[in-house]
Design a protein around this motif. Structure first.
Motif, PDB file in Angstrom:
ATOM      1  N   ASN A  91       0.804  -1.215   0.000  1.00  0.00           N
ATOM      2  CA  ASN A  91       0.000   0.000   0.000  1.00  0.00           C
ATOM      3  C   ASN A  91       0.842   1.273   0.000  1.00  0.00           C
ATOM      4  N   HIS A  92       2.080   1.167   0.507  1.00  0.00           N
ATOM      5  CA  HIS A  92       2.905   2.359   0.686  1.00  0.00           C
ATOM      6  C   HIS A  92       4.370   1.967   0.525  1.00  0.00           C
ATOM      7  N   CYS A  93       5.127   2.804  -0.178  1.00  0.00           N
ATOM      8  CA  CYS A  93       6.536   2.509  -0.404  1.00  0.00           C
ATOM      9  C   CYS A  93       7.296   3.824  -0.535  1.00  0.00           C
ATOM     10  N   GLU A  94       8.463   3.946   0.100  1.00  0.00           N
ATOM     11  CA  GLU A  94       9.282   5.148  -0.003  1.00  0.00           C
ATOM     12  C   GLU A  94      10.617   4.789  -0.647  1.00  0.00           C
ATOM     13  N   ASP A  95      11.024   5.590  -1.609  1.00  0.00           N
ATOM     14  CA  ASP A  95      12.179   5.308  -2.442  1.00  0.00           C
ATOM     15  C   ASP A  95      13.153   6.483  -2.379  1.00  0.00           C
ATOM     16  N   VAL A  96      14.241   6.353  -1.619  1.00  0.00           N
ATOM     17  CA  VAL A  96      15.237   7.412  -1.534  1.00  0.00           C
ATOM     18  C   VAL A  96      15.986   7.437  -2.870  1.00  0.00           C
ATOM     19  N   GLN A  97      15.916   8.560  -3.569  1.00  0.00           N
ATOM     20  CA  GLN A  97      16.504   8.690  -4.895  1.00  0.00           C
ATOM     21  C   GLN A  97      17.936   9.199  -4.883  1.00  0.00           C
ATOM     22  N   ARG A  98      18.187  10.237  -4.090  1.00  0.00           N
ATOM     23  CA  ARG A  98      19.511  10.850  -4.096  1.00  0.00           C
ATOM     24  C   ARG A  98      19.718  11.662  -2.815  1.00  0.00           C
ATOM     25  N   THR A  99      20.988  11.947  -2.557  1.00  0.00           N
ATOM     26  CA  THR A  99      21.325  12.755  -1.396  1.00  0.00           C
ATOM     27  C   THR A  99      22.529  13.631  -1.719  1.00  0.00           C
ATOM     28  N   THR A 100      22.488  14.854  -1.248  1.00  0.00           N
ATOM     29  CA  THR A 100      23.616  15.775  -1.355  1.00  0.00           C
ATOM     30  C   THR A 100      24.020  16.130   0.070  1.00  0.00           C
ATOM     31  N   SER A 101      25.317  16.030   0.361  1.00  0.00           N
ATOM     32  CA  SER A 101      25.741  16.231   1.746  1.00  0.00           C
ATOM     33  C   SER A 101      26.984  17.093   1.842  1.00  0.00           C
ATOM     34  N   VAL A 102      27.141  17.682   3.010  1.00  0.00           N
ATOM     35  CA  VAL A 102      28.356  18.398   3.373  1.00  0.00           C
ATOM     36  C   VAL A 102      28.793  17.828   4.724  1.00  0.00           C
ATOM     37  N   SER A 103      30.077  17.525   4.837  1.00  0.00           N
ATOM     38  CA  SER A 103      30.533  16.909   6.090  1.00  0.00           C
ATOM     39  C   SER A 103      31.962  17.314   6.402  1.00  0.00           C
ATOM     40  N   GLY A 104      32.264  17.215   7.674  1.00  0.00           N
ATOM     41  CA  GLY A 104      33.623  17.380   8.152  1.00  0.00           C
ATOM     42  C   GLY A 104      34.202  15.998   8.371  1.00  0.00           C
ATOM     43  N   VAL A 105      35.446  15.809   7.996  1.00  0.00           N
ATOM     44  CA  VAL A 105      36.083  14.498   8.135  1.00  0.00           C
ATOM     45  C   VAL A 105      37.370  14.660   8.936  1.00  0.00           C
ATOM     46  N   TYR A 106      37.490  13.853   9.997  1.00  0.00           N
ATOM     47  CA  TYR A 106      38.722  13.808  10.773  1.00  0.00           C
ATOM     48  C   TYR A 106      39.541  12.629  10.276  1.00  0.00           C
ATOM     49  N   HIS A 107      40.811  12.867   9.969  1.00  0.00           N
ATOM     50  CA  HIS A 107      41.726  11.838   9.467  1.00  0.00           C
ATOM     51  C   HIS A 107      42.714  11.497  10.578  1.00  0.00           C
ATOM     52  N   ALA A 108      42.627  10.295  11.118  1.00  0.00           N
ATOM     53  CA  ALA A 108      43.550   9.858  12.169  1.00  0.00           C
ATOM     54  C   ALA A 108      44.631   8.985  11.533  1.00  0.00           C
ATOM     55  N   ASN A 109      45.875   9.439  11.606  1.00  0.00           N
ATOM     56  CA  ASN A 109      46.985   8.701  11.018  1.00  0.00           C
ATOM     57  C   ASN A 109      47.200   7.385  11.763  1.00  0.00           C
ATOM     58  N   ILE A 110      47.152   6.278  11.038  1.00  0.00           N
ATOM     59  CA  ILE A 110      47.378   4.956  11.629  1.00  0.00           C
ATOM     60  C   ILE A 110      48.852   4.595  11.487  1.00  0.00           C
ATOM     61  N   GLN A 111      49.351   4.698  10.271  1.00  0.00           N
ATOM     62  CA  GLN A 111      50.764   4.548   9.959  1.00  0.00           C
ATOM     63  C   GLN A 111      50.981   5.269   8.639  1.00  0.00           C
ATOM     64  N   THR A 112      52.204   5.380   8.176  1.00  0.00           N
ATOM     65  CA  THR A 112      52.485   6.135   6.962  1.00  0.00           C
ATOM     66  C   THR A 112      51.602   5.652   5.817  1.00  0.00           C
ATOM     67  N   GLY A 113      50.810   6.587   5.261  1.00  0.00           N
ATOM     68  CA  GLY A 113      49.957   6.269   4.117  1.00  0.00           C
ATOM     69  C   GLY A 113      48.583   5.719   4.471  1.00  0.00           C
ATOM     70  N   TRP A 114      48.322   5.445   5.732  1.00  0.00           N
ATOM     71  CA  TRP A 114      47.032   4.876   6.161  1.00  0.00           C
ATOM     72  C   TRP A 114      46.360   5.802   7.173  1.00  0.00           C
ATOM     73  N   GLU A 115      45.061   6.036   6.972  1.00  0.00           N
ATOM     74  CA  GLU A 115      44.307   6.881   7.898  1.00  0.00           C
ATOM     75  C   GLU A 115      42.937   6.282   8.182  1.00  0.00           C
ATOM     76  N   ALA A 116      42.505   6.433   9.435  1.00  0.00           N
ATOM     77  CA  ALA A 116      41.121   6.121   9.786  1.00  0.00           C
ATOM     78  C   ALA A 116      40.320   7.398   9.555  1.00  0.00           C
ATOM     79  N   LEU A 117      39.098   7.262   9.028  1.00  0.00           N
ATOM     80  CA  LEU A 117      38.236   8.407   8.738  1.00  0.00           C
ATOM     81  C   LEU A 117      37.042   8.412   9.678  1.00  0.00           C
ATOM     82  N   PHE A 118      36.711   9.584  10.199  1.00  0.00           N
ATOM     83  CA  PHE A 118      35.526   9.759  11.036  1.00  0.00           C
ATOM     84  C   PHE A 118      34.753  10.942  10.474  1.00  0.00           C
ATOM     85  N   ARG A 119      33.523  10.714  10.039  1.00  0.00           N
ATOM     86  CA  ARG A 119      32.731  11.712   9.317  1.00  0.00           C
ATOM     87  C   ARG A 119      31.480  12.099  10.094  1.00  0.00           C
ATOM     88  N   ALA A 120      31.148  13.400  10.051  1.00  0.00           N
ATOM     89  CA  ALA A 120      29.881  13.900  10.593  1.00  0.00           C
ATOM     90  C   ALA A 120      29.435  15.056   9.705  1.00  0.00           C
TER      91      ALA A 120
END
Length: 185
Positions: free
Chosen positions: A90-119
């Protein structure tokens, strides 16, 4: 199917990433990129969960070794096949697209590798299908949604990084698990 293709691409990219030597940290500046994701929707109304493929473009600015800002647009292509469910629900919702802006923190794990945390914040466009509405297409809806994410990024050359990331939209309950690359200008 498309999910198997997405999984195979992700596995191949992960294998290639781990085989590559690590390189220096990413410089500050502008970057552009692309993403390929598996999109999951918890579902609403009469529908259950659904899975599909989403593609996106990314642009941003790296302010320092620890912080960047990103603007992205993800097209889910109507990953929930409401048109296939029409008449069965009877009812259905279809997410078509999203546009976003976010800040990302890059935590250095070792040379060339980073963990990412986004909000950040996302603007989603959803089509609503309703059996009780003429032609089935109800009113489309645009809404602001929270965006959270976590991931891993590897620098493969001075100007290119690849990433694997999990993102979730907090209101629409869409979850994206994907891979992508960024080219640093």
């Amino acid at each position: 199917t498309l999910n198997r293709l997405t999984s195979a691409c992700a596995a191949a990219m992960c294998a290639a990433i781990f085989a590559m030597p690590a390189s220096a940290a990413t410089d500050e500046g502008v970057f552009v990129g692309a993403t390929l994701s598996s999109a999951r929707n918890k579902g609403s109304g009469d529908q259950g969960s659904s899975v599909g493929t989403a593609v996106g473009v990314v642009g941003g600015y790296r302010f320092s070794s620890g912080w960047s800002a990103e603007l992205s647009h993800v097209d889910m292509g109507g990953f929930l096949p409401c048109f296939q469910l029409f008449g069965k629900v009877n009812h259905c919702e279809d997410v078509q697209r999203t546009t976003s802006v976010s800040g990302v923190y890059h935590a250095n794990i070792q040379t060339g590798w980073e963990a990412l945390f986004r909000a950040g914040l996302a603007r989603t466009h959803t089509d609503v299908y309703d059996k009780n509405v003429q032609n089935g297409l109800g009113q489309s809806r645009n809404q602001t949604d929270g965006l959270l994410g976590i991931g891993l990024e590897h620098q493969v050359s001075r100007s290119t990084t690849v990433r694997a990331e999990f993102q979730t939209l907090t209101k629409t309950k869409v979850k994206l698990i994907g891979i992508g690359f960024n080219w640093h200008l």
